[in-house]
Design a protein around this motif. Structure first.
Motif, PDB file in Angstrom:
ATOM      1  N   GLY A  12       0.953  -1.243   0.152  1.00  0.00           N
ATOM      2  CA  GLY A  12       0.030  -0.111  -0.175  1.00  0.00           C
ATOM      3  C   GLY A  12       0.809   1.156  -0.290  1.00  0.00           C
ATOM      4  N   LEU A  13       2.123   1.109   0.737  1.00  0.00           N
ATOM      5  CA  LEU A  13       2.882   2.396   0.894  1.00  0.00           C
ATOM      6  C   LEU A  13       3.475   2.738  -0.584  1.00  0.00           C
ATOM      7  CD1 LEU A  13       4.847   1.894   4.204  1.00  0.00           C
ATOM      8  CD2 LEU A  13       2.881   3.473   3.649  1.00  0.00           C
ATOM      9  N   THR A  14       3.856   1.551  -1.277  1.00  0.00           N
ATOM     10  CA  THR A  14       4.576   2.022  -2.528  1.00  0.00           C
ATOM     11  C   THR A  14       3.508   2.103  -3.655  1.00  0.00           C
ATOM     12  OG1 THR A  14       4.647  -0.567  -3.076  1.00  0.00           O
ATOM     13  CG2 THR A  14       6.487   0.491  -2.220  1.00  0.00           C
ATOM     14  N   LEU A  15       2.328   1.635  -3.381  1.00  0.00           N
ATOM     15  CA  LEU A  15       1.247   2.003  -4.132  1.00  0.00           C
ATOM     16  C   LEU A  15       0.981   3.551  -4.306  1.00  0.00           C
ATOM     17  CD1 LEU A  15      -0.894   1.674  -6.372  1.00  0.00           C
ATOM     18  CD2 LEU A  15      -2.445   0.870  -4.734  1.00  0.00           C
ATOM     19  N   ALA A  16       0.750   4.189  -2.697  1.00  0.00           N
ATOM     20  CA  ALA A  16       0.843   5.429  -2.597  1.00  0.00           C
ATOM     21  C   ALA A  16       1.694   6.307  -3.180  1.00  0.00           C
ATOM     22  CB  ALA A  16       0.462   5.820  -1.131  1.00  0.00           C
ATOM     23  N   LEU A  17       3.114   5.834  -3.124  1.00  0.00           N
ATOM     24  CA  LEU A  17       4.155   6.575  -3.641  1.00  0.00           C
ATOM     25  C   LEU A  17       4.073   6.524  -5.188  1.00  0.00           C
ATOM     26  CD1 LEU A  17       7.097   7.898  -3.520  1.00  0.00           C
ATOM     27  CD2 LEU A  17       8.050   5.575  -3.618  1.00  0.00           C
ATOM     28  N   TYR A  18       3.747   5.741  -5.599  1.00  0.00           N
ATOM     29  CA  TYR A  18       3.865   5.405  -7.284  1.00  0.00           C
ATOM     30  C   TYR A  18       2.371   6.418  -7.910  1.00  0.00           C
ATOM     31  CZ  TYR A  18       2.621   3.374 -11.886  1.00  0.00           C
ATOM     32  OH  TYR A  18       2.225   3.119 -13.246  1.00  0.00           O
ATOM     33  N   LEU A  19       1.296   6.426  -7.034  1.00  0.00           N
ATOM     34  CA  LEU A  19       0.183   7.035  -7.513  1.00  0.00           C
ATOM     35  C   LEU A  19       0.555   8.751  -7.168  1.00  0.00           C
ATOM     36  CD1 LEU A  19      -2.953   5.416  -5.862  1.00  0.00           C
ATOM     37  CD2 LEU A  19      -2.074   5.341  -8.400  1.00  0.00           C
ATOM     38  N   ALA A  20       1.288   8.929  -6.340  1.00  0.00           N
ATOM     39  CA  ALA A  20       1.736  10.542  -6.104  1.00  0.00           C
ATOM     40  C   ALA A  20       2.553  10.889  -7.364  1.00  0.00           C
ATOM     41  CB  ALA A  20       2.431  10.384  -4.846  1.00  0.00           C
ATOM     42  N   LEU A  21       3.524   9.860  -7.832  1.00  0.00           N
ATOM     43  CA  LEU A  21       4.519  10.096  -8.738  1.00  0.00           C
ATOM     44  C   LEU A  21       3.761  10.316 -10.068  1.00  0.00           C
ATOM     45  CD1 LEU A  21       7.558   7.827  -8.003  1.00  0.00           C
ATOM     46  CD2 LEU A  21       7.390  10.328  -7.960  1.00  0.00           C
ATOM     47  N   ARG A  22       2.739   9.536 -10.489  1.00  0.00           N
ATOM     48  CA  ARG A  22       1.897   9.643 -11.531  1.00  0.00           C
ATOM     49  C   ARG A  22       1.362  10.864 -11.732  1.00  0.00           C
ATOM     50  NH1 ARG A  22      -2.498   6.559 -12.595  1.00  0.00           N
ATOM     51  NH2 ARG A  22      -2.039   6.283 -14.686  1.00  0.00           N
ATOM     52  N   THR A  23       0.698  11.332 -10.528  1.00  0.00           N
ATOM     53  CA  THR A  23      -0.124  12.671 -10.231  1.00  0.00           C
ATOM     54  C   THR A  23       0.842  13.714 -10.662  1.00  0.00           C
ATOM     55  OG1 THR A  23      -1.582  11.463  -8.843  1.00  0.00           O
ATOM     56  CG2 THR A  23      -1.681  13.789  -8.988  1.00  0.00           C
ATOM     57  N   ALA A  24       2.027  13.636 -10.082  1.00  0.00           N
ATOM     58  CA  ALA A  24       2.769  15.009 -10.015  1.00  0.00           C
ATOM     59  C   ALA A  24       3.525  14.922 -11.651  1.00  0.00           C
ATOM     60  CB  ALA A  24       3.953  14.673  -9.137  1.00  0.00           C
ATOM     61  N   SER A  25       3.697  13.913 -12.110  1.00  0.00           N
ATOM     62  CA  SER A  25       4.382  13.966 -13.349  1.00  0.00           C
ATOM     63  C   SER A  25       3.682  13.114 -14.456  1.00  0.00           C
ATOM     64  CB  SER A  25       5.859  13.964 -13.257  1.00  0.00           C
ATOM     65  OG  SER A  25       6.453  13.904 -14.615  1.00  0.00           O
ATOM     66  N   PRO A  26       2.520  13.298 -14.945  1.00  0.00           N
ATOM     67  CA  PRO A  26       2.039  12.272 -15.847  1.00  0.00           C
ATOM     68  C   PRO A  26       2.549  12.145 -16.937  1.00  0.00           C
ATOM     69  CG  PRO A  26       0.512  14.231 -15.261  1.00  0.00           C
ATOM     70  CD  PRO A  26       1.677  14.580 -14.841  1.00  0.00           C
TER      71      PRO A  26
END
Ligand code: SF4
Length: 371
Positions: free
Chosen positions: A253-267
């Motif tokens: 869940g933590l790595t998923l949250a990090l991945y989603l944050a990266l996707r949102t920050a830099s599509p």
């Protein structure tokens, strides 16, 4: 309605007879090895568990990175799912996009539910593992019985399929397609013949994309968490289910949250982030798994060959650096190379009759193309 009422355009076999024989022999050998392994899990559990968990499974992820087509051609469960077509009893129904997305979600859920069970019971109990594999085998045959060619199992519900997509995005080698000597478009995009597929693009629905996004972000943490769960023996694992599931799911869940944050920050860099997370997952796997293969710092049962007495103290570090560099190059350093898992077979144009809508016959039934 008679399947023979479809008149396909004849397509000559794409594989030379010698190559076809070699692949068929390899498929039969893989199938026989699978049956041997399954029997060993019941009658010689220690041998079966060792062969599966310490020989086959440690090799499989690397094979999926280097040449996923080899695995797709030889997987015994894949061959089993195609048996109804070979015997001419498959209903050959076309799988809708919507249902393929749902089955893909099912594959992902199966994967993340079964893996933690390894630490609970499946690493140590051969008969229970054999029973689960039996049910999975029935599921594979059932999907092959109902759905067209590879659509129901190999390219939808098989729990290994999401991992094949995660690790197999940049294969080093393409191999001939030993199952489909002609293509009836059983799924689109074809998992075998489309270069550069990823967990997010393989199943072309909103749900399919989201399954791929969650898998990509979740898997590195899930793998790390899984390795940090103790191995339980006997039935004690059942009283530690909260640990066996909690740690992989929590870190996942933590790595998923990090991945989603990266996707949102830099599509714009979504693809790069996805490849980094996929590489991180397999590096994490071999970070823990590679040294024990050679007997370094592992319980006896986890090794293939014990050469640790001859190795210097820094061997574990060297192996970890080696695998990290190797997978970085394989999965991140070869961006210009785009290969499909397998070379594409020629398409068959179906000629539907008035009684028979198109797309309900599997390619193996056409012109005796598929053995
Ligand atoms: S090559 Fe054609 S028949 Fe074979 S899996 Fe791909 S889409 Fe299906």
């Amino acid at each position: 309605m008679d399947k023979a009422s479809i008149t396909p355009t004849y397509v000559p076999p794409t594989l030379k007879p010698l190559k076809l024989t070699a692949w068929r022999t390899a498929q039969w050998l893989a199938w026989a090895a699978g049956m041997f392994l399954w029997g060993a899990l019941i009658f010689k559990p220690a041998l079966g568990l060792h062969l599966l968990w310490n020989v086959l499974i440690p090799v499989a992820p690397a094979l999926l990175v280097v040449a996923p087509g080899v695995w797709r051609n030889l997987c015994p469960l894949g061959s089993l799912s195609l048996a109804p077509h070979h015997f001419g009893v498959s209903l050959g129904k076309r799988l809708s996009k919507t249902w393929r997305g749902r089955l893909y979600l099912g594959a992902f859920l199966l994967l993340i539910v079964v893996i933690p069970l390894r630490k609970v019971v499946l690493d140590t109990n051969g008969p229970i593992l054999a029973a689960i594999l039996f049910v999975v085998g029935l599921l594979a045959i059932g999907m092959g019985f109902v759905f067209k060619w590879k659509s129901g199992w190999c390219s939808s519900l098989c729990p290994v399929y999401p991992v094949e997509l995660l690790y197999g995005g940049q294969p080093l080698a393409s191999v001939p397609n030993a199952h489909c000597s002609a293509c009836l478009n059983c799924v689109a995009p074809c998992s075998e013949s489309t270069a550069g597929l990823s967990p997010r693009t393989a199943v072309d629905t909103k749900l399919g994309k989201w399954v791929g996004v969650v898998l990509t972000g979740f898997f590195p943490g899930f793998v790390w968490g899984w390795y940090n769960v103790p191995s339980y023996s006997g039935w004690e694992g059942f009283s530690h289910l909260h640990v066996a599931y909690g740690l992989p799911f929590g870190v996942g869940g933590l790595t998923l949250a990090l991945y989603l944050a990266l996707r949102t920050a830099s599509p714009k860099h979504e693809d790069l982030a996805a490849r980094i997370f996929a590489a991180a997952a397999i590096m994490t796997y071999y970070w823990f798994r590679l040294p024990p293969i050679f007997g370094i710092g592992a319980p006896d049962a986890a090794m293939i060959v014990d050469i640790s007495p001859w190795l210097p103290a820094w061997s574990a570090t060297a192996l970890r650096i080696f695998e990290s560099v190797a997978f970085s190059w394989l999965m991140l350093g070869r961006t210009s190379e785009r290969r499909a898992w397998e070379t594409a077979p020629p398409k068959i144009e179906e000629q539907p009759t008035a009684e028979q809508p198109s797309g309900i016959i599997a390619p193996d039934l056409l012109q005796g193309e598929h053995a």
